[in-house]
Write a protein that holds these residues in place. Structure first.
Motif, short mmCIF file in Angstrom:
data_model
loop_
_atom_site.label_atom_id
_atom_site.label_comp_id
_atom_site.label_asym_id
_atom_site.label_seq_id
_atom_site.Cartn_x
_atom_site.Cartn_y
_atom_site.Cartn_z
N THR A 129 30.94 -15.00 12.10
CA THR A 129 30.20 -15.19 10.87
C THR A 129 28.78 -14.69 11.06
N ARG A 130 27.99 -14.75 10.00
CA ARG A 130 26.61 -14.27 10.06
C ARG A 130 25.74 -15.21 10.89
N PRO A 131 24.64 -14.71 11.47
CA PRO A 131 23.72 -15.59 12.20
C PRO A 131 23.07 -16.61 11.28
N ARG A 132 22.48 -17.64 11.88
CA ARG A 132 21.79 -18.73 11.19
C ARG A 132 22.71 -19.44 10.20
N PRO A 133 23.76 -20.09 10.71
CA PRO A 133 24.75 -20.71 9.82
C PRO A 133 24.16 -21.84 8.99
N GLY A 134 24.59 -21.88 7.73
CA GLY A 134 24.20 -22.95 6.82
C GLY A 134 25.34 -23.91 6.59
N VAL A 135 25.27 -24.67 5.51
CA VAL A 135 26.20 -25.76 5.30
C VAL A 135 27.64 -25.28 5.11
N ASP A 136 27.86 -24.18 4.38
CA ASP A 136 29.22 -23.70 4.14
C ASP A 136 29.84 -23.17 5.42
N ARG A 137 29.06 -22.41 6.20
CA ARG A 137 29.61 -21.83 7.43
C ARG A 137 29.88 -22.89 8.49
N GLY A 165 35.28 -30.71 0.64
CA GLY A 165 35.24 -29.45 -0.10
C GLY A 165 34.35 -29.53 -1.32
N GLN A 166 34.44 -30.64 -2.04
CA GLN A 166 33.59 -30.83 -3.22
C GLN A 166 32.12 -30.92 -2.81
N ILE A 167 31.85 -31.63 -1.73
CA ILE A 167 30.47 -31.80 -1.26
C ILE A 167 29.87 -30.46 -0.85
N ILE A 168 30.64 -29.68 -0.09
CA ILE A 168 30.14 -28.38 0.39
C ILE A 168 29.99 -27.42 -0.78
N HIS A 169 30.93 -27.45 -1.71
CA HIS A 169 30.83 -26.58 -2.89
C HIS A 169 29.51 -26.80 -3.61
N ASP A 170 29.18 -28.05 -3.93
CA ASP A 170 27.97 -28.32 -4.69
C ASP A 170 26.71 -27.96 -3.89
N ALA A 171 26.73 -28.18 -2.58
CA ALA A 171 25.56 -27.86 -1.77
C ALA A 171 25.37 -26.36 -1.61
N LYS A 184 26.19 -35.12 -4.12
CA LYS A 184 24.84 -34.85 -3.62
C LYS A 184 24.74 -34.89 -2.10
N GLU A 185 25.78 -35.40 -1.42
CA GLU A 185 25.67 -35.62 0.02
C GLU A 185 25.34 -34.35 0.81
N GLY A 186 25.87 -33.21 0.34
CA GLY A 186 25.70 -31.97 1.09
C GLY A 186 24.28 -31.42 1.07
N TYR A 187 23.49 -31.81 0.07
CA TYR A 187 22.12 -31.30 0.00
C TYR A 187 21.31 -31.72 1.22
N MET A 213 28.79 -28.74 12.75
CA MET A 213 30.17 -29.22 12.82
C MET A 213 30.22 -30.71 13.12
N GLU A 214 29.31 -31.18 13.97
CA GLU A 214 29.25 -32.62 14.25
C GLU A 214 28.88 -33.42 13.01
N LEU A 215 27.96 -32.88 12.20
CA LEU A 215 27.62 -33.53 10.95
C LEU A 215 28.85 -33.66 10.04
N VAL A 216 29.63 -32.60 9.96
CA VAL A 216 30.81 -32.63 9.09
C VAL A 216 31.86 -33.58 9.65
#
Length: 308
Positions: A178-186, A253-259, A269-272, A296-299
């Protein structure tokens, strides 16, 4: 955005004015400027690389503007004092990258839905749009190759009448990129991959135009990988294509989608907060692999919390 080197012999600048009452003609001129692949130069006018074809287009458009009662001039420019040639090339590269990325999103939607009775016509329209972009891709964006491959892939999917699901066995013991500097979706997608798809998955990072051979891209613009599909984020795409049936995964999936998409579709709102934490760690200079592990530990924690 990386751009292949190309000699630039100069630039063409179209400057013009139109009477305010000529609203429809103004829209017509603007659409042609878009089709020609121009970039605006502040309030001065519109720019194209200098060559015979582009000059002919600008001269023709300038003639039309004068017929509408306006003023127009085509100016030959060797240099611009506050912008270097690489900066100007970068402006064109960014414009074409946006065009290609929009087309990539449409192709992902096409490949995931494959609507009955509409496939051939829609795919032909996407191919025609691709040719229009290529015609004004003056500096050969790397995404041009990607879109060409996606078009071929979409054509083969339509011919095969596939289901949109994948053979999970082909994705065991793989290297996922994946791309560097991963965010919440990655980060969430990497967690899903290792938890439910490929328990021995290894992860690496690469820019869009240098994906290593034999790897599985995710959350990247790549025809063989997994990314946004239609209105889904990458996590949702993986969840659906690998048929992950787990109630807590559905909630995540819903949490990550919205974030990730910020469309408030599910009102989660949890993903924000997760996303902000990841951004904070990134600003601290934490390496990509450690950043991914922490995400990944957060998830994983969220997965257990979702079961309560």
């Amino acid at each position: 955005m990386a751009v292949r080197n190309k000699r630039v012999s100069g630039w063409l600048l179209l400057t013009f004015t139109l009477p305010t009452k000529r609203a429809s003609q103004r829209v017509e001129v603007w659409r042609k400027l878009q089709r020609y692949g121009t970039v605006p130069l502040g309030n001065s006018g519109y720019l194209l690389p200098k060559d015979g074809s582009n000059e002919e287009r600008f001269q023709w458009l300038a003639t039309s503007i004068r017929k509408y009662g306006g003023d127009a001039s085509v100016v030959h420019v060797n240099s611009i004092d506050n912008m270097t040639t690489p900066q100007l090339i970068g402006r064109f590269a960014e414009a074409r990258a946006k065009d290609y990325q929009e087309l990539i999103r449409e192709l992902h939607t096409f490949s995931s839905k494959r609507e009955e009775g509409k496939g051939a016509g829609r795919l032909n329209r996407l191919r025609n749009r691709f040719q229009e972009i290529v015609e004004v891709d003056f500096f050969a964006s790397p995404l041009q190759v990607r879109v060409r491959e996606l078009l071929e892939h979409a054509g083969s999917l339509r011919a095969e009448g596939g289901t949109g699901h994948v053979d999970a066995k082909k994705y065991k013991n793989r290297i996922w990129v994946t791309r560097p500097r991963p965010g919440v979706d990655r980060c969430a997608s990497a967690w899903l991959i290792r938890r439910f798809i490929d328990p021995k998955a290894r992860f690496t990072f690469a820019p869009e135009d240098r994906v290593p051979a034999g790897t599985v891209p995710f959350d990247m613009f790549h025809e063989e990988g997994f990314g946004h599909r239609g209105d889904d984020c990458t996590f949702e795409t993986l969840e659906k294509q690998f048929r992950v049936k787990d109630a807590r995964v559905a909630v995540i999936g819903q949490i990550i989608h919205d974030a990730d998409l910020l469309d408030e579709r599910f009102g989660r709102k949890e993903g924000y907060g997760m996303d902000e934490v990841l951004k904070g760690w990134a600003r601290q200079g934490i390496p990509d692999d450690k950043l991914l592990e922490r995400g990944m530990e957060l998830v994983e924690g969220l997965y257990h919390a979702a079961g309560k």
